[in-house]
Design a protein around this motif. Structure first.
Motif, PDB file in Angstrom:
ATOM      1  N   GLY A 403       0.860  -1.116   0.204  1.00 31.92           N
ATOM      2  CA  GLY A 403      -0.060  -0.018  -0.013  1.00 31.92           C
ATOM      3  C   GLY A 403       0.770   1.185   0.029  1.00 31.92           C
ATOM      4  O   GLY A 403       2.263   1.431   0.104  1.00 31.92           O
ATOM      5  N   PRO A 404       0.144   2.438   0.063  1.00 29.16           N
ATOM      6  CA  PRO A 404      -1.024   2.503  -0.047  1.00 29.16           C
ATOM      7  C   PRO A 404      -1.852   2.167  -1.532  1.00 29.16           C
ATOM      8  O   PRO A 404      -1.195   2.665  -2.473  1.00 29.16           O
ATOM      9  N   VAL A 405      -2.992   1.840  -1.402  1.00 25.81           N
ATOM     10  CA  VAL A 405      -3.705   1.538  -2.641  1.00 25.81           C
ATOM     11  C   VAL A 405      -5.074   2.053  -2.657  1.00 25.81           C
ATOM     12  O   VAL A 405      -5.771   1.852  -1.524  1.00 25.81           O
ATOM     13  N   LEU A 406      -5.835   2.501  -3.630  1.00 28.45           N
ATOM     14  CA  LEU A 406      -7.007   3.018  -3.510  1.00 28.45           C
ATOM     15  C   LEU A 406      -7.858   2.230  -4.608  1.00 28.45           C
ATOM     16  O   LEU A 406      -7.639   2.257  -5.889  1.00 28.45           O
ATOM     17  N   PHE A 407      -9.006   1.541  -4.412  1.00 27.40           N
ATOM     18  CA  PHE A 407      -9.731   0.921  -5.155  1.00 27.40           C
ATOM     19  C   PHE A 407     -10.949   1.832  -5.092  1.00 27.40           C
ATOM     20  O   PHE A 407     -11.511   2.382  -4.508  1.00 27.40           O
ATOM     21  N   VAL A 408     -11.134   2.104  -6.835  1.00 19.86           N
ATOM     22  CA  VAL A 408     -12.208   2.954  -7.246  1.00 19.86           C
ATOM     23  C   VAL A 408     -13.232   2.385  -8.183  1.00 19.86           C
ATOM     24  O   VAL A 408     -12.739   1.634  -9.322  1.00 19.86           O
ATOM     25  N   GLY A 409     -14.407   2.399  -7.720  1.00 25.54           N
ATOM     26  CA  GLY A 409     -15.455   1.682  -8.487  1.00 25.54           C
ATOM     27  C   GLY A 409     -16.896   1.922  -8.393  1.00 25.54           C
ATOM     28  O   GLY A 409     -16.899   2.867  -7.804  1.00 25.54           O
ATOM     29  N   ASN A 410     -17.686   1.121  -9.124  1.00 24.42           N
ATOM     30  CA  ASN A 410     -19.145   1.337  -9.317  1.00 24.42           C
ATOM     31  C   ASN A 410     -19.859   0.679  -7.851  1.00 24.42           C
ATOM     32  O   ASN A 410     -19.433  -0.720  -7.460  1.00 24.42           O
ATOM     33  N   HIS A 411     -20.784   1.200  -7.462  1.00 21.43           N
ATOM     34  CA  HIS A 411     -21.839   0.767  -6.419  1.00 21.43           C
ATOM     35  C   HIS A 411     -23.001  -0.171  -7.046  1.00 21.43           C
ATOM     36  O   HIS A 411     -23.639   0.412  -7.960  1.00 21.43           O
ATOM     37  N   PRO A 521      -8.882   0.797 -10.715  1.00 24.20           N
ATOM     38  CA  PRO A 521     -10.296   0.945 -11.003  1.00 24.20           C
ATOM     39  C   PRO A 521     -10.909  -0.776 -11.104  1.00 24.20           C
ATOM     40  O   PRO A 521     -10.540  -1.399 -11.394  1.00 24.20           O
ATOM     41  N   PHE A 522     -11.997  -0.460 -10.442  1.00 27.91           N
ATOM     42  CA  PHE A 522     -12.823  -1.985 -10.797  1.00 27.91           C
ATOM     43  C   PHE A 522     -14.137  -1.596 -11.036  1.00 27.91           C
ATOM     44  O   PHE A 522     -14.600  -0.509 -10.870  1.00 27.91           O
ATOM     45  N   GLY A 523     -14.897  -2.700 -11.511  1.00 25.40           N
ATOM     46  CA  GLY A 523     -16.244  -2.803 -12.082  1.00 25.40           C
ATOM     47  C   GLY A 523     -16.999  -4.032 -11.389  1.00 25.40           C
ATOM     48  O   GLY A 523     -16.138  -5.149 -11.242  1.00 25.40           O
ATOM     49  N   CYS A 524     -18.234  -3.673 -11.054  1.00 23.16           N
ATOM     50  CA  CYS A 524     -19.041  -4.987 -10.644  1.00 23.16           C
ATOM     51  C   CYS A 524     -20.336  -5.139 -11.272  1.00 23.16           C
ATOM     52  O   CYS A 524     -20.873  -4.086 -11.384  1.00 23.16           O
ATOM     53  N   LYS A 606      -4.678  20.866 -12.620  1.00 24.43           N
ATOM     54  CA  LYS A 606      -5.961  20.542 -12.492  1.00 24.43           C
ATOM     55  C   LYS A 606      -6.299  19.653 -13.923  1.00 24.43           C
ATOM     56  O   LYS A 606      -6.818  18.496 -13.639  1.00 24.43           O
ATOM     57  N   GLU A 607      -5.715  20.199 -14.762  1.00 16.76           N
ATOM     58  CA  GLU A 607      -6.121  19.479 -16.068  1.00 16.76           C
ATOM     59  C   GLU A 607      -5.570  17.766 -16.138  1.00 16.76           C
ATOM     60  O   GLU A 607      -6.403  17.085 -16.500  1.00 16.76           O
ATOM     61  N   ASN A 608      -4.198  17.816 -15.756  1.00 20.50           N
ATOM     62  CA  ASN A 608      -3.653  16.509 -15.649  1.00 20.50           C
ATOM     63  C   ASN A 608      -4.467  15.595 -14.704  1.00 20.50           C
ATOM     64  O   ASN A 608      -4.668  14.605 -14.856  1.00 20.50           O
ATOM     65  N   ALA A 609      -4.726  16.271 -13.603  1.00 22.31           N
ATOM     66  CA  ALA A 609      -5.459  15.538 -12.577  1.00 22.31           C
ATOM     67  C   ALA A 609      -6.858  15.100 -13.316  1.00 22.31           C
ATOM     68  O   ALA A 609      -7.097  13.997 -13.140  1.00 22.31           O
ATOM     69  N   ASN A 610      -7.484  16.082 -13.851  1.00 26.82           N
ATOM     70  CA  ASN A 610      -8.856  15.660 -14.607  1.00 26.82           C
ATOM     71  C   ASN A 610      -8.820  14.472 -15.411  1.00 26.82           C
ATOM     72  O   ASN A 610      -9.584  13.610 -15.640  1.00 26.82           O
ATOM     73  N   ALA A 611      -7.652  14.636 -16.190  1.00 26.07           N
ATOM     74  CA  ALA A 611      -7.427  13.574 -17.433  1.00 26.07           C
ATOM     75  C   ALA A 611      -7.174  12.223 -16.841  1.00 26.07           C
ATOM     76  O   ALA A 611      -7.895  11.323 -17.244  1.00 26.07           O
ATOM     77  N   LEU A 612      -6.588  12.267 -15.745  1.00 27.04           N
ATOM     78  CA  LEU A 612      -6.318  10.933 -14.996  1.00 27.04           C
ATOM     79  C   LEU A 612      -7.601  10.469 -14.382  1.00 27.04           C
ATOM     80  O   LEU A 612      -7.977   9.046 -14.636  1.00 27.04           O
ATOM     81  N   TYR A 613      -8.324  11.325 -13.813  1.00 27.69           N
ATOM     82  CA  TYR A 613      -9.799  10.827 -13.150  1.00 27.69           C
ATOM     83  C   TYR A 613     -10.554  10.390 -14.566  1.00 27.69           C
ATOM     84  O   TYR A 613     -11.235   9.271 -14.169  1.00 27.69           O
ATOM     85  N   LEU A 614     -10.683  11.063 -15.526  1.00 27.79           N
ATOM     86  CA  LEU A 614     -11.390  10.576 -16.275  1.00 27.79           C
ATOM     87  C   LEU A 614     -10.944   9.209 -17.278  1.00 27.79           C
ATOM     88  O   LEU A 614     -11.952   8.138 -17.399  1.00 27.79           O
ATOM     89  N   GLN A 615      -9.723   8.820 -17.221  1.00 29.12           N
ATOM     90  CA  GLN A 615      -9.236   7.678 -17.538  1.00 29.12           C
ATOM     91  C   GLN A 615      -9.684   6.652 -16.587  1.00 29.12           C
ATOM     92  O   GLN A 615      -9.996   5.514 -17.074  1.00 29.12           O
ATOM     93  N   ILE A 616      -9.803   6.800 -15.244  1.00 22.36           N
ATOM     94  CA  ILE A 616     -10.073   5.953 -14.185  1.00 22.36           C
ATOM     95  C   ILE A 616     -11.534   5.695 -14.237  1.00 22.36           C
ATOM     96  O   ILE A 616     -11.892   4.560 -14.232  1.00 22.36           O
ATOM     97  N   LYS A 617     -12.337   6.676 -14.580  1.00 27.06           N
ATOM     98  CA  LYS A 617     -13.871   6.524 -14.969  1.00 27.06           C
ATOM     99  C   LYS A 617     -14.023   5.575 -16.226  1.00 27.06           C
ATOM    100  O   LYS A 617     -14.863   4.725 -15.984  1.00 27.06           O
ATOM    101  N   ASN A 618     -13.109   5.856 -17.233  1.00 29.08           N
ATOM    102  CA  ASN A 618     -13.547   5.190 -18.231  1.00 29.08           C
ATOM    103  C   ASN A 618     -13.074   3.714 -18.211  1.00 29.08           C
ATOM    104  O   ASN A 618     -13.760   2.732 -18.881  1.00 29.08           O
ATOM    105  N   GLU A 619     -12.100   3.147 -17.458  1.00 31.17           N
ATOM    106  CA  GLU A 619     -11.457   2.170 -17.014  1.00 31.17           C
ATOM    107  C   GLU A 619     -12.600   1.337 -16.232  1.00 31.17           C
ATOM    108  O   GLU A 619     -12.984   0.010 -16.406  1.00 31.17           O
ATOM    109  N   VAL A 620     -13.239   1.914 -15.330  1.00 31.28           N
ATOM    110  CA  VAL A 620     -14.171   1.324 -14.531  1.00 31.28           C
ATOM    111  C   VAL A 620     -15.398   1.088 -15.570  1.00 31.28           C
ATOM    112  O   VAL A 620     -16.100  -0.221 -15.449  1.00 31.28           O
ATOM    113  N   GLU A 621     -15.878   1.617 -16.418  1.00 28.58           N
ATOM    114  CA  GLU A 621     -17.082   1.435 -17.457  1.00 28.58           C
ATOM    115  C   GLU A 621     -16.390   0.365 -18.277  1.00 28.58           C
ATOM    116  O   GLU A 621     -17.320  -0.497 -18.400  1.00 28.58           O
TER     117      GLU A 621
END
Length: 661
Positions: A403-411, A521-524, A606-621
């Motif tokens: 760690g540290p590890v952050l798991f980010v996914g859908n409910h 990033p994970f999906g369920c 902020k732009e770089n952070a948002n780009a990574l954020y959108l990448q993570i969201k896309n990976e979850v989808e």
């Protein structure tokens, strides 16, 4: 004041070791200015000082301690020993321990408590009418790992007054406070002991006390006990045993343990103690947790718990499904589990959600897996993870080892996915997922009582989502679980299955980068295979009465993200109406880990952070879409085929074969 230690043999009732059949060596420490008093084999203490002289003397019988035995932390799925002893053991030992020894009240610690963790707080157990001090027999090993446990024993022929009993406990509390002024002191008051604990708390408002009341006997005057006391005093000794047969099982148990004169004295003592405690409730400032059973036939404990919760300044409540008055002798609930899950365990003046969290024990894990076996059988979860070379494998081998590890996914709907995920990581990786959840779902200051689900979620790692908790978890290299869609995603509407409701702007990327956390990033999927929604929030709003109720309850609730734009801010709390379906299966896919170590400067932009954020969201989808497609290839997606396969092969529910990744 000098502490003296010496070794003497004592009978097994003060050496409550599962393997102790006859005699056992225990350590006795006398805190006195004089030489220690040696206790005989029969535990006679005739030569001990009188009650009035006990200002400078207290006893404890504790297991042998060696410096190398003291641990600093517990392992994940540690053995807490819960269930290794039973209520029957209590009565067997009680018959032995009540034999008159001529001594005054004293403290002892069963050997099964063992050696606690380094810097553990002190826990003093104050018994019920039996006075044996054996009421923690089911919980000794578990509590002994994280507390310095001491139990009060009141000998059967002892006639110490209420005032002197309170004074005796007070002196011990003050001695402990003087020794460790920054640590809390726990008082577990069982029935009559609850009245003692409240009295001590009222006298010591400046000492940091955590009071745990177990079916407290403050409702004495509203119970059958005054009638029983009148009858028992009126009838001749010959009818003493017969009288108990027409009363409750708890009374019968006391009659078996205590002679008539002792029980009369204890009942009168209880009457005085209840009146004294009730007259001092207004002056109690200590932290209090009331544990009460719905089915206590000796005392009106349910109503009394609600009354105390309303009167005491800092009090929370949890109801147990116990069938009687002595609920600590029932094996349904582990006392340490409740202490942990109600966030009462701490080392300092406040509970730290991260530092004070104790890992789940094996008995806690088994209770949740075996207790909900049908749910696990119905969902038969499939866990998939992604290796560094992007190969998808069955199991959790792709999960980062450090760690540290952050798991980010859908409910899924109503968080159906959550507990399965927490338990599976414990089983396969021995990893505690520290999930960040909505504060309302983990609320502890509920007037009607803390829900059991809130206790269990906290025990298995959940904590309220706050910036400071995020910071602390990353600081300790934890494995953190985050659902950016929050309540809006977990309480979605019809037609929104597997749809993400994330904020427009990133909320976690830069914090993760600050600590070099790896993001997974994970999906369920699977809620549509086990349930069908009949009424959602929009449907409920069409009913005027329900609509008014929802508006009123949401006004009282803590709603997050009200300053955000879009659907993520539409977090009205409610319970959708769903019906079960012949179940399919739950599927989880953990994507390729995304490392942020070394990217802190880049992600400050902020732009770089948002780009990574959108990448993570896309990976979850993408993970969700993959699972929806691939589950069609699973030969055991259907419940019936799966059960037939398990019956033939004796395969555990989480190891039934699935599609080839």
């Amino acid at each position: 004041m000098i502490a003296n230690t010496f070794w003497v043999p004592l009978p097994p009732h003060l050496a409550l070791n599962a393997g102790c059949k006859s005699r056992s060596q225990v350590l006795v420490r006398s805190i006195s200015r004089e030489d220690p008093v040696v206790l005989s084999d029969s535990l006679r203490v005739d030569e001990l000082p009188s009650v009035g002289e006990r200002t400078r003397l207290s006893y404890e019988v504790i297991g042998k301690k060696r410096k190398e035995d003291v641990s600093e932390k517990l392992e994940v799925l540690w053995d807490d020993g819960f269930g290794s002893q039973s209520g029957e053991d209590f009565y067997k030992l009680a018959v032995d321990i009540i034999k008159p020894d001529g001594g005054p009240p004293r403290w002892f610690c069963p050997i099964s408590c063992g050696t606690p963790l380094k810097d553990s707080p002190v826990l003093l157990y104050l018994p019920g009418l039996d006075g044996t001090g054996l009421g923690l027999i089911l919980h000794e090993k578990a509590l002994g790992k994280v507390f310095e446990v001491r139990a009060l024993h009141i000998p059967v022929q002892d006639r110490t007054s209420l005032e002197d009993l309170i004074k005796f406990v007070e002196e011990s509390v003050r001695l402990e406070h003087a020794s460790s002024p920054k640590k809390p002191i726990y008082l577990v008051g069982d029935s009559f002991g609850g009245c003692l604990a409240l009295a001590v708390a009222a006298h010591n408002p400046t000492i940091d006390l955590v009071i745990i009341l177990v079916n407290p006997a403050t409702s004495f005057e509203k119970s059958q006990l005054p009638t029983f006391l009148f009858l028992i005093e009126s009838l001749p000794n010959l009818l003493y045993g017969a009288l108990s047969s027409i009363f409750l099982s708890t009374i019968r148990g006391l009659v078996d343990i205590l002679p008539k004169d002792a029980l009369i004295w204890r009942l009168k003592l209880l009457k005085s103690a209840a009146a004294y405690a009730n007259s001092h409730l207004h002056s109690i400032t200590a932290e209090v947790l009331v544990l009460a059973s719905y089915k206590d036939k000796l005392l009106p404990s349910e109503d009394e718990a609600l009354r105390l919760t309303g009167l005491l300044k800092n009090c929370s409540l949890h109801f147990l499904k116990g069938k009687g008055h002595m609920i600590l002798l029932e094996n349904d609930r582990n006392l340490l589990t409740i202490i942990k899950g109600s966030s009462k365990y701490r080392h300092t003046s406040f509970h730290d959600e991260v530092k004070d969290h104790l890992p789940p024990s094996m008995s806690e894990y088994k209770k949740e897996t075996e207790g909900h076996w049908l749910y696990h059988l119905a969902t038969s979860p499939v866990m998939l993870s992604t290796m560094e070379d992007e190969k998808i494998v069955t199991g959790l081998n792709g999960i980062p080892k450090e760690g540290p590890v952050l798991f980010v996914g859908n409910h899924m709907l109503m968080g159906l996915d959550l507990l399965i995920l927490l338990l599976q990581f414990l089983k396969e990786k021995k990893i505690i997922l520290r999930g960040l959840g909505h504060p309302e779902g983990l609320k502890l200051d509920i007037q009607s009582g803390i829900p059991y689900i809130s206790i269990i979620l906290r025990v298995f790692g959940m904590l309220p989502v706050t910036p400071i908790n995020f910071f602390k978890l990353f600081s300790t290299k934890s494995y953190v679980l985050l659902y950016p869609g929050g309540a809006r995603e977990a309480l979605h509407r019809k037609g929104e299955v597997h749809k993400l409701f994330w904020p427009e702007q990133q909320e976690f990327v830069r914090m993760a980068a600050k600590f070099g956390a790896t993001i997974v990033p994970f999906g369920c999927v699977g809620e549509d295979d086990v349930s069908e929604m009949i009424l959602d929030y929009n449907d409920w709003k069409k009913n005027a009465a329900v609509s008014d109720y929802l508006e009123e309850s949401n006004e009282k609730s803590l709603l997050l993200r009200q300053d955000k734009e879009g659907e993520v801010a539409n977090q009205q709390l409610h319970l959708p109406l769903v019906i079960p379906k012949i179940p399919g299966r739950f599927y989880y896919l953990f994507g390729k880990p995304i490392k942020t170590k070394g990217l802190e400067k880049i992600l400050k932009d902020k732009e770089n952070a948002n780009a990574l954020y959108l990448q993570i969201k896309n990976e979850v989808e993408k993970n969700i879409a993959y699972l929806i497609k691939k589950r069609e290839e699973d030969p055991y997606r259907g419940f019936v085929k799966r059960v037939v396969y398990q019956a033939k092969t004796q395969t555990p529910f989480d190891q039934v074969p699935t599609f080839e990744p």
